[in-house]
Enzyme design. Structure first.
Site, PDB file in Angstrom:
ATOM      1  N   TYR A 163     145.737 121.671 -38.234  1.00  0.00           N
ATOM      2  CA  TYR A 163     145.749 120.394 -37.498  1.00  0.00           C
ATOM      3  C   TYR A 163     144.429 119.633 -37.692  1.00  0.00           C
ATOM      4  O   TYR A 163     144.406 118.412 -37.814  1.00  0.00           O
ATOM      5  CB  TYR A 163     146.007 120.650 -36.012  1.00  0.00           C
ATOM      6  CG  TYR A 163     145.969 119.391 -35.163  1.00  0.00           C
ATOM      7  CD1 TYR A 163     146.845 118.336 -35.399  1.00  0.00           C
ATOM      8  CD2 TYR A 163     145.045 119.260 -34.125  1.00  0.00           C
ATOM      9  CE1 TYR A 163     146.806 117.179 -34.620  1.00  0.00           C
ATOM     10  CE2 TYR A 163     145.001 118.113 -33.338  1.00  0.00           C
ATOM     11  CZ  TYR A 163     145.882 117.077 -33.594  1.00  0.00           C
ATOM     12  OH  TYR A 163     145.839 115.943 -32.836  1.00  0.00           O
ATOM     13  N   ARG A 170     144.003 112.089 -42.157  1.00  0.00           N
ATOM     14  CA  ARG A 170     144.607 110.931 -41.493  1.00  0.00           C
ATOM     15  C   ARG A 170     143.543 109.879 -41.187  1.00  0.00           C
ATOM     16  O   ARG A 170     143.713 108.701 -41.493  1.00  0.00           O
ATOM     17  CB  ARG A 170     145.303 111.383 -40.198  1.00  0.00           C
ATOM     18  CG  ARG A 170     145.757 110.206 -39.338  1.00  0.00           C
ATOM     19  CD  ARG A 170     146.675 110.630 -38.199  1.00  0.00           C
ATOM     20  NE  ARG A 170     146.108 111.580 -37.264  1.00  0.00           N
ATOM     21  CZ  ARG A 170     146.716 111.992 -36.150  1.00  0.00           C
ATOM     22  NH1 ARG A 170     147.935 111.530 -35.868  1.00  0.00           N
ATOM     23  NH2 ARG A 170     146.158 112.855 -35.350  1.00  0.00           N
ATOM     24  N   TYR A 224     137.760 112.056 -28.945  1.00  0.00           N
ATOM     25  CA  TYR A 224     137.573 113.478 -28.644  1.00  0.00           C
ATOM     26  C   TYR A 224     136.271 113.959 -29.289  1.00  0.00           C
ATOM     27  O   TYR A 224     135.950 113.574 -30.411  1.00  0.00           O
ATOM     28  CB  TYR A 224     138.716 114.324 -29.245  1.00  0.00           C
ATOM     29  CG  TYR A 224     140.020 114.347 -28.469  1.00  0.00           C
ATOM     30  CD1 TYR A 224     140.129 113.856 -27.172  1.00  0.00           C
ATOM     31  CD2 TYR A 224     141.160 114.895 -29.069  1.00  0.00           C
ATOM     32  CE1 TYR A 224     141.348 113.910 -26.494  1.00  0.00           C
ATOM     33  CE2 TYR A 224     142.379 114.952 -28.402  1.00  0.00           C
ATOM     34  CZ  TYR A 224     142.468 114.462 -27.118  1.00  0.00           C
ATOM     35  OH  TYR A 224     143.669 114.516 -26.467  1.00  0.00           O
ATOM     36  N   ARG A 237     147.668 106.493 -26.803  1.00  0.00           N
ATOM     37  CA  ARG A 237     148.544 107.185 -25.848  1.00  0.00           C
ATOM     38  C   ARG A 237     149.912 106.548 -25.754  1.00  0.00           C
ATOM     39  O   ARG A 237     150.891 107.204 -25.403  1.00  0.00           O
ATOM     40  CB  ARG A 237     147.884 107.220 -24.464  1.00  0.00           C
ATOM     41  CG  ARG A 237     146.545 107.954 -24.437  1.00  0.00           C
ATOM     42  CD  ARG A 237     146.666 109.400 -24.883  1.00  0.00           C
ATOM     43  NE  ARG A 237     145.359 110.062 -24.883  1.00  0.00           N
ATOM     44  CZ  ARG A 237     145.183 111.300 -25.325  1.00  0.00           C
ATOM     45  NH1 ARG A 237     146.193 111.997 -25.828  1.00  0.00           N
ATOM     46  NH2 ARG A 237     143.996 111.847 -25.314  1.00  0.00           N
ATOM     47  N   GLU A 344     154.707 119.824 -25.178  1.00  0.00           N
ATOM     48  CA  GLU A 344     154.309 118.434 -25.431  1.00  0.00           C
ATOM     49  C   GLU A 344     155.547 117.570 -25.167  1.00  0.00           C
ATOM     50  O   GLU A 344     156.653 117.920 -25.571  1.00  0.00           O
ATOM     51  CB  GLU A 344     153.824 118.272 -26.881  1.00  0.00           C
ATOM     52  CG  GLU A 344     153.403 116.847 -27.248  1.00  0.00           C
ATOM     53  CD  GLU A 344     152.778 116.734 -28.657  1.00  0.00           C
ATOM     54  OE1 GLU A 344     151.873 117.549 -28.976  1.00  0.00           O
ATOM     55  OE2 GLU A 344     153.208 115.860 -29.421  1.00  0.00           O
TER      56      GLU A 344
HETATM   57  C1  3EB Z   1     146.699 115.516 -27.303  1.00  0.00           C
HETATM   58  O1  3EB Z   1     146.815 114.722 -26.380  1.00  0.00           O
HETATM   59  C2  3EB Z   1     147.874 116.401 -27.570  1.00  0.00           C
HETATM   60  O2  3EB Z   1     147.510 114.131 -33.427  1.00  0.00           O
HETATM   61  O3  3EB Z   1     149.048 112.599 -33.576  1.00  0.00           O
HETATM   62  C3  3EB Z   1     149.747 114.460 -29.004  1.00  0.00           C
HETATM   63  C4  3EB Z   1     150.268 113.340 -29.677  1.00  0.00           C
HETATM   64  C5  3EB Z   1     148.816 115.255 -29.621  1.00  0.00           C
HETATM   65  C6  3EB Z   1     149.857 113.031 -30.970  1.00  0.00           C
HETATM   66  C7  3EB Z   1     148.467 113.494 -32.963  1.00  0.00           C
HETATM   67  C8  3EB Z   1     148.413 114.938 -30.925  1.00  0.00           C
HETATM   68  C9  3EB Z   1     148.921 113.844 -31.596  1.00  0.00           C
HETATM   69  O4  3EB Z   1     145.652 115.632 -27.973  1.00  0.00           O
HETATM   70  C10 3EB Z   1     148.265 116.476 -28.974  1.00  0.00           C
END
Ligand code: 3EB
Length: 357
Positions: A163, A170, A224, A237, A344
């Site tokens: 990941y 990406r 992050y 989001r 998820e």
């Molecule tokens: C998160 O909130 C959970 O890497 O495209 C959720 C939706 C998550 C999309 C992405 C990752 C992705 O980090 C993981």
């Protein structure tokens, strides 16, 4: 008549999806129906026509096969044309484009860290580069929603979790196509693990962009800290799209994360509740920033990805307490992008037609 500054003409096409549970062999004819942009199946047993080749217009996601055996159909009210671009297969109408790409993750020799990128990082960068080139070329700059299926997502190779490799490639593609740092160019997304096979990405794009929405309970994923990998995940989001008559909300895959930290490790019921609290916060934030009809949890349709499919009854019981039994909820088994996440949940509003066929 006074034109509204921020709306498409009223003859704008509509975009919608439905679920279907087609009889064996019925998928190909379904994919040839008028207005079908794409069909996604999550089943392992799907067989194509004649020589077994998969018909154009149907995408099979390599999951374990556990879960509801429903297909997802994306449609529009406009005439649709099919095409290919590099490794992408797509169908488009005047206003929308639905595409998918499956890239084999080449097994390049290890040991040259810093000189040779991990193969999955390369595949992610190549997939997103091709997607952005297609969207630029054909004039659909608005990437509304994207789904990522990363083989063995929590596996480690070349010293880095898959990941995290995916996130580097990406983000590099977003940078190469000048889509960062503007947060309005960051799409709603989901990222799940697939069983062995290619990196598979599918997406919806439009002539104009959606409005990106963040979650006040969470740090934006693109901020992050480094402890989650060298490059942050490039997704928002949620995305809100005003098509005039139709107002669509795409909520990204949502997990039990507060700030940037996973909560309730090992407790799938609590993770499901926290994920739903996050979805409620995104819905509230959308209602605050987007002028339109207010949404609530009962207006959404859901797709729930479970790391362990045996957790289904526990998670279903939690969701049944929080949303009306009329809300469609589609359960699938898939690995989640952090090893400590068990569930998820993604959701959409304003786009489901006809419920389950
Ligand atoms: C998160 O909130 C959970 O890497 O495209 C959720 C939706 C998550 C999309 C992405 C990752 C992705 O980090 C993981």
């Amino acid at each position: 008549m006074t034109p509204r500054a921020n709306a498409l003409p009223t003859d704008a096409g509509e975009l919608y999806y439905s679920y279907a549970r087609p009889a064996d062999g019925a998928l190909p004819s379904l994919s040839r129906q008028k207005g079908v942009l794409g069909i996604i199946t999550f089943q392992t047993g799907f067989v194509g026509e004649g020589d077994g080749a998969k018909p154009e217009g149907i995408l099979q996601i390599p999951l374990s096969g556990r879960g509801d055996d429903l297909c997802e159909l994306w449609k529009t009210t406009q005439p649709v044309l099919a095409g290919t671009f590099g490794d992408i297969t797509y169908r488009c109408s005047r206003d929308f484009l639905f595409g998918s790409i499956a890239l084999a993750v080449a097994d390049l020799p290890a040991g040259n860290h810093g000189l040779i990128h991990p193969p999955l990082q390369n595949a992610a960068e190549l997939a997103y580069q091709q997607i952005f080139s297609l969207l630029d070329r054909h004039g659909y700059p608005g990437l509304l929603r994207i789904w990522n299926f990363v083989p063995d997502i929590n596996g480690v190779s070349h010293g880095l979790e898959h990941y995290r490799q995916f996130n580097i490639g990406r983000q590099d593609a977003f940078l190469a196509h000048s889509r960062l740092p503007s947060r309005q160019n960051i799409p709603a997304a989901s990222a799940l693990g697939s069983v062995d096979g290619p990196l598979v990405v599918y997406f919806l794009a439009a002539r104009r962009n959606s409005v990106a929405v963040e979650n006040p309970r969470q740090i934006s994923a693109y901020h992050y800290p480094q402890e989650y990998g060298p490059s942050s995940p490039t997704f928002s989001r949620a995305g809100w799209v005003d098509l005039g008559q139709q107002k669509i909300l795409f909520i990204s895959g949502t997990a039990s994360i507060i700030g940037h930290q996973t909560r309730h490790g090992g407790n799938v019921a609590a993770q499901a509740r926290e994920s739903m609290a996050n979805i409620a916060a995104v819905v509230a934030e959308t209602n605050r920033v987007a002028a339109g009809s207010p949404y609530d949890l009962n207006d959404l349709s859901y797709k729930v990805y479970l790391r362990q499919f045996t957790d289904l009854p526990i998670v279903r019981a939690e969701l049944d307490r929080l949303v009306t039994p009329k809300a469609p909820i589609f359960y699938l088994q898939a690995d989640i992008c952090r090893a400590d996440l068990l569930v998820e949940i993604e959701a959409t509003a304003g786009v489901l037609r006809g419920g389950m066929a």
